[in-house]
Write a protein that holds these residues in place. Structure first.
Motif, short mmCIF file in Angstrom:
data_model
loop_
_atom_site.label_atom_id
_atom_site.label_comp_id
_atom_site.label_asym_id
_atom_site.label_seq_id
_atom_site.Cartn_x
_atom_site.Cartn_y
_atom_site.Cartn_z
N PRO A 85 0.62 -3.32 -5.96
CA PRO A 85 1.10 -4.52 -5.27
C PRO A 85 0.23 -4.85 -4.06
CG PRO A 85 2.44 -2.65 -4.65
CD PRO A 85 1.50 -2.14 -5.68
N ILE A 86 0.04 -6.15 -3.85
CA ILE A 86 -0.72 -6.65 -2.71
C ILE A 86 0.29 -7.21 -1.70
CG2 ILE A 86 -2.47 -8.28 -1.95
CD1 ILE A 86 -3.55 -8.17 -4.87
N TYR A 87 0.28 -6.66 -0.53
CA TYR A 87 1.27 -7.02 0.48
C TYR A 87 0.79 -8.22 1.29
CZ TYR A 87 3.30 -2.52 -0.71
OH TYR A 87 3.85 -1.47 -1.40
N ILE A 88 1.70 -9.14 1.52
CA ILE A 88 1.43 -10.34 2.31
C ILE A 88 2.11 -10.19 3.67
CG2 ILE A 88 1.59 -12.85 2.39
CD1 ILE A 88 2.12 -12.73 -0.67
N ARG B 136 2.46 -7.38 12.87
CA ARG B 136 2.52 -7.95 11.53
C ARG B 136 3.91 -7.75 10.96
NH1 ARG B 136 -3.08 -5.66 8.71
NH2 ARG B 136 -4.54 -6.77 10.09
N LYS B 137 4.35 -8.72 10.19
CA LYS B 137 5.64 -8.61 9.50
C LYS B 137 5.45 -8.98 8.04
CE LYS B 137 8.59 -9.32 13.53
NZ LYS B 137 9.20 -7.97 13.51
N LEU B 138 6.16 -8.25 7.20
CA LEU B 138 5.98 -8.42 5.76
C LEU B 138 6.62 -9.72 5.28
CD1 LEU B 138 4.92 -7.08 3.17
CD2 LEU B 138 7.13 -5.93 2.96
N TYR B 139 5.83 -10.51 4.56
CA TYR B 139 6.31 -11.78 4.01
C TYR B 139 6.71 -11.63 2.55
CZ TYR B 139 6.27 -16.72 2.67
OH TYR B 139 6.61 -17.98 2.20
N GLY B 140 5.96 -10.82 1.79
CA GLY B 140 6.26 -10.64 0.38
C GLY B 140 5.19 -9.80 -0.29
N ARG B 141 5.24 -9.76 -1.62
CA ARG B 141 4.28 -8.97 -2.39
C ARG B 141 3.78 -9.78 -3.58
NH1 ARG B 141 8.47 -5.52 -1.59
NH2 ARG B 141 9.22 -5.95 -3.69
N ILE B 142 2.47 -9.68 -3.83
CA ILE B 142 1.87 -10.21 -5.05
C ILE B 142 1.72 -9.05 -6.02
CG2 ILE B 142 -0.16 -11.30 -6.07
CD1 ILE B 142 -0.65 -12.68 -3.41
N VAL C 8 -2.48 -12.20 6.25
CA VAL C 8 -3.12 -10.95 5.86
C VAL C 8 -2.70 -10.59 4.43
CG1 VAL C 8 -3.42 -8.50 6.39
CG2 VAL C 8 -3.06 -10.15 8.25
N LEU C 9 -3.69 -10.30 3.59
CA LEU C 9 -3.46 -9.72 2.27
C LEU C 9 -4.00 -8.30 2.31
CD1 LEU C 9 -4.56 -12.60 -0.16
CD2 LEU C 9 -2.29 -12.13 0.77
N SER C 10 -3.18 -7.34 1.90
CA SER C 10 -3.59 -5.94 2.05
C SER C 10 -3.01 -5.09 0.93
CB SER C 10 -3.13 -5.40 3.41
OG SER C 10 -3.43 -4.02 3.53
N THR C 11 -3.82 -4.14 0.46
CA THR C 11 -3.31 -3.11 -0.43
C THR C 11 -2.80 -1.96 0.43
OG1 THR C 11 -5.50 -2.09 -0.60
CG2 THR C 11 -4.94 -3.76 -2.24
N SER C 12 -2.44 -0.87 -0.20
CA SER C 12 -1.95 0.28 0.55
C SER C 12 -2.47 1.56 -0.08
CB SER C 12 -0.41 0.31 0.60
OG SER C 12 0.11 0.48 -0.71
N SER C 13 -2.42 2.63 0.68
CA SER C 13 -2.82 3.95 0.20
C SER C 13 -1.63 4.89 0.34
CB SER C 13 -4.02 4.47 0.99
OG SER C 13 -3.65 4.72 2.34
N TRP C 14 -1.84 6.18 0.03
CA TRP C 14 -0.77 7.15 0.18
C TRP C 14 -0.35 7.31 1.64
CZ3 TRP C 14 -1.79 11.27 3.37
CH2 TRP C 14 -3.13 11.54 3.67
N LEU C 15 -1.20 6.85 2.57
CA LEU C 15 -0.89 6.95 3.99
C LEU C 15 -0.34 5.65 4.56
CD1 LEU C 15 -1.14 9.20 6.11
CD2 LEU C 15 -3.34 8.23 6.79
#
Length: 335
Positions: free
Chosen positions: A106-109, A241-247, A277-284
């Motif tokens: 998932p790509i976080y917005i 930053r605040k989460l808007y949604g996920r792609i 901001v569009l961002s992926t994530s890692s285990w951290l």
């Protein structure tokens, strides 16, 4: 009598040992060898941890686009505040975000706000947690001032935090097809289940003469309005930053994502900035190099101190417990 004297003497002895810090205790002696070993151990542990953390952070792909200035027409850039407050002017804007590295779903917005002090004392206090949970059943909303009521009717949710709800919207298109944005489960489960009532609905919200931010659907309970729940968890820093949604689709290299947004939120009156901001994530988690740099710095500093202490210990070696090195003994010898 002898027994009482023995007890009294034992108490005096125990009190003396306590006041003189002579009670039995673990008293580690930090010899040069132990100090050098401890610093070496810290260096060996912290440097690999820091490098692993930095690698995890660098694996996160992030695209940041500031849009608050470019989404204002050139004719209105001399007076941005008047532009953003004029409801008769459409606030639609299109942005282009190019993907330079493969982004796995998932790509976080996120929306990012800078120079926005959500930690201001009056702002933080302007809310009623009991009203968020119980609705109009709870009448003591004095903490919500100055957004407590309107036309002698209570406001649900009350307070400055809810009143200033972020209301920019985003739509994402790739190769002519819309990318669906999942806006469910963006708030903490504990907030949804225990802090916002399932039977509490917005009432008399944003109906005054001075409109703050976004409006709420009066037919949806507060526990399901996750954009509000995310916003109500205030930030401790002026940039957040605040989460808007996920792609939930992958983005390939050189993909161009068209973002159709509405630039509604007023940050111009206080010199704030808005970023998407569009961002992926890692285990951290997300991208954050600070923890890795801090660990590497501590590890390198520990190794440096260990080497310095080792050289000093080798060059100026002296027998352990030699009382001749005490300051008062040095004076007597020199005299």
């Amino acid at each position: 009598m002898d027994t009482d004297r023995e007890r009294h003497s034992a108490r005096e002895t125990a009190f003396y040992l306590f006041t003189q810090q002579s009670l039995p205790a673990c008293k580690p002696v930090l010899t040069p060898g132990w100090v050098i070993a401890i610093f070496l151990f810290m260096g060996v542990i912290f440097i690999p941890v820091g490098l692993v953390t930095l690698r995890a952070s660098h694996c996160v792909v992030e695209i940041v686009d500031r849009y608050d200035i470019d989404c204002v027409p050139e004719s209105s850039r001399m007076d941005k505040v008047s532009y953003i407050r004029d409801d008769s002017i459409p606030k639609n804007c299109s942005r282009f975000m190019k993907v330079h590295k493969y982004m796995k779903a998932p790509i976080y917005i996120y929306y990012q706000l800078d120079n926005y002090y959500q930690n201001h004392r009056r702002y933080v206090k302007s809310r009623s947690d009991k009203q968020l949970l119980d609705g109009q059943k709870y009448h003591d909303t004095s903490s919500c001032q100055p957004v407590e009521s309107n036309n002698n009717r209570p406001i649900v949710p009350c307070g400055l935090i809810a009143w200033s709800l972020f209301n920019d919207t985003f739509e994402f298109i790739r190769e002519g097809a819309e990318l669906k944005v999942n806006r469910k489960n963006i708030a903490w489960k504990s907030d949804r289940g225990h802090k916002f009532g399932k039977n509490v609905y917005p009432f008399n919200f944003q109906n005054g003469t001075l409109i703050g931010g976004g409006k709420l659907n009066p037919e949806i309970p507060l526990s399901d309005q996750e954009d509000l729940i995310v916003w109500m968890r205030t930030s401790a820093l002026p940039s957040f930053r605040k989460l808007y949604g996920r792609i939930e689709e992958d983005l390939d290299v050189d993909d161009v994502v068209v973002v159709n947004l509405t630039n509604n939120y007023n940050t111009y009156s206080f010199g704030g900035k808005k970023k998407l901001v569009l961002s992926t994530s890692s285990w951290l988690g997300g991208k954050n190099d600070f923890l890795g740099h801090a660990c590497v710095f501590v590890g390198c500093s520990s190794l440096t101190l260990a080497i310095i202490f080792m050289l000093l210990h080798v060059k100026y070696r002296r027998p352990y417990g030699d009382t001749s090195y005490l300051p008062w003994n040095r004076k007597s010898f020199s005299g």
